[in-house]
Write an enzyme that holds these catalytic residues in place. Sequence first.
Site, PDB file in Angstrom:
ATOM      1  N   HIS A 151       0.863  -1.174   0.000  1.00  0.00           N
ATOM      2  CA  HIS A 151       0.000   0.000   0.000  1.00  0.00           C
ATOM      3  C   HIS A 151       0.902   1.227   0.000  1.00  0.00           C
ATOM      4  O   HIS A 151       1.553   1.535   0.984  1.00  0.00           O
ATOM      5  CB  HIS A 151      -0.903  -0.009   1.225  1.00  0.00           C
ATOM      6  CG  HIS A 151      -1.997   1.021   1.180  1.00  0.00           C
ATOM      7  ND1 HIS A 151      -3.104   0.932   1.986  1.00  0.00           N
ATOM      8  CD2 HIS A 151      -2.153   2.150   0.448  1.00  0.00           C
ATOM      9  CE1 HIS A 151      -3.900   1.972   1.735  1.00  0.00           C
ATOM     10  NE2 HIS A 151      -3.327   2.727   0.809  1.00  0.00           N
ATOM     11  N   LEU A 191      -2.735   9.314  -4.393  1.00  0.00           N
ATOM     12  CA  LEU A 191      -3.202   8.133  -5.103  1.00  0.00           C
ATOM     13  C   LEU A 191      -2.842   6.905  -4.283  1.00  0.00           C
ATOM     14  O   LEU A 191      -1.670   6.698  -3.955  1.00  0.00           O
ATOM     15  CB  LEU A 191      -2.542   8.050  -6.484  1.00  0.00           C
ATOM     16  CG  LEU A 191      -2.862   6.808  -7.318  1.00  0.00           C
ATOM     17  CD1 LEU A 191      -4.341   6.754  -7.691  1.00  0.00           C
ATOM     18  CD2 LEU A 191      -1.990   6.772  -8.571  1.00  0.00           C
ATOM     19  N   HIS A 192      -3.838   6.118  -3.928  1.00  0.00           N
ATOM     20  CA  HIS A 192      -3.591   4.846  -3.252  1.00  0.00           C
ATOM     21  C   HIS A 192      -3.142   3.853  -4.327  1.00  0.00           C
ATOM     22  O   HIS A 192      -3.874   3.590  -5.277  1.00  0.00           O
ATOM     23  CB  HIS A 192      -4.861   4.328  -2.575  1.00  0.00           C
ATOM     24  CG  HIS A 192      -5.305   5.158  -1.424  1.00  0.00           C
ATOM     25  ND1 HIS A 192      -4.897   4.924  -0.134  1.00  0.00           N
ATOM     26  CD2 HIS A 192      -6.113   6.247  -1.381  1.00  0.00           C
ATOM     27  CE1 HIS A 192      -5.438   5.818   0.666  1.00  0.00           C
ATOM     28  NE2 HIS A 192      -6.187   6.634  -0.074  1.00  0.00           N
ATOM     29  N   VAL A 193      -1.944   3.337  -4.181  1.00  0.00           N
ATOM     30  CA  VAL A 193      -1.378   2.353  -5.098  1.00  0.00           C
ATOM     31  C   VAL A 193      -1.281   1.056  -4.302  1.00  0.00           C
ATOM     32  O   VAL A 193      -0.494   0.958  -3.368  1.00  0.00           O
ATOM     33  CB  VAL A 193       0.011   2.805  -5.611  1.00  0.00           C
ATOM     34  CG1 VAL A 193       0.613   1.750  -6.523  1.00  0.00           C
ATOM     35  CG2 VAL A 193      -0.086   4.158  -6.307  1.00  0.00           C
TER      36      VAL A 193
END
Length: 175
Positions: free
Chosen positions: A61, A122-124
């Site tokens: 995450h 941005l959640h990657v």
Amino acid sequence: MFQKLFHWIVGKPQPPHYQLGNSQSCIFCRAYSTNRSDFDIVWEDEVFVAFRDIRPSAQDHIQLIPKTHIDSIKKLSQKDVNMLRRMEEIGHSILDTYNVPVSKRKMGFHIPPFNSIHHLHLHVQSLPYISPVHRLKYPFVRGFGGYEKGFSWFAEIGQAIRILEKGHRVTVAPC
């Protein structure tokens, strides 16, 4: 009890930031300025920085942020589409280094008031989620009719790009 659960799922509300540039009160701005050692930085260039989430919801995450303070996805417009495309490209590049198959990738933004930090991030993520409760924080809701996205507090990166390309804003409501 409900309020504690709600804050645990979506985070506690933070005061809004309206200025662009390095905001001293924004914790994410510190990732590229004063307290860099507080962040586990995994990728960086002159425009963006990516670091591991301190409370991960998924196997991997990462938070990817611009080095310019922007409050949230709601502040973006059609002129910001190329920035989001670049963020998507960087996100995929980061997940490539972890050998994450495309089918196990999720990238997107929480939409205010359901974001915990008021700095565009941005959640990657590489799936699976750590628990079913963590999965609830990132609902992907397909659009219907002429809408790209249904009612949801999370917008997948592709949805956000398509919405902005049409000249619309990303909101919790269908857009």
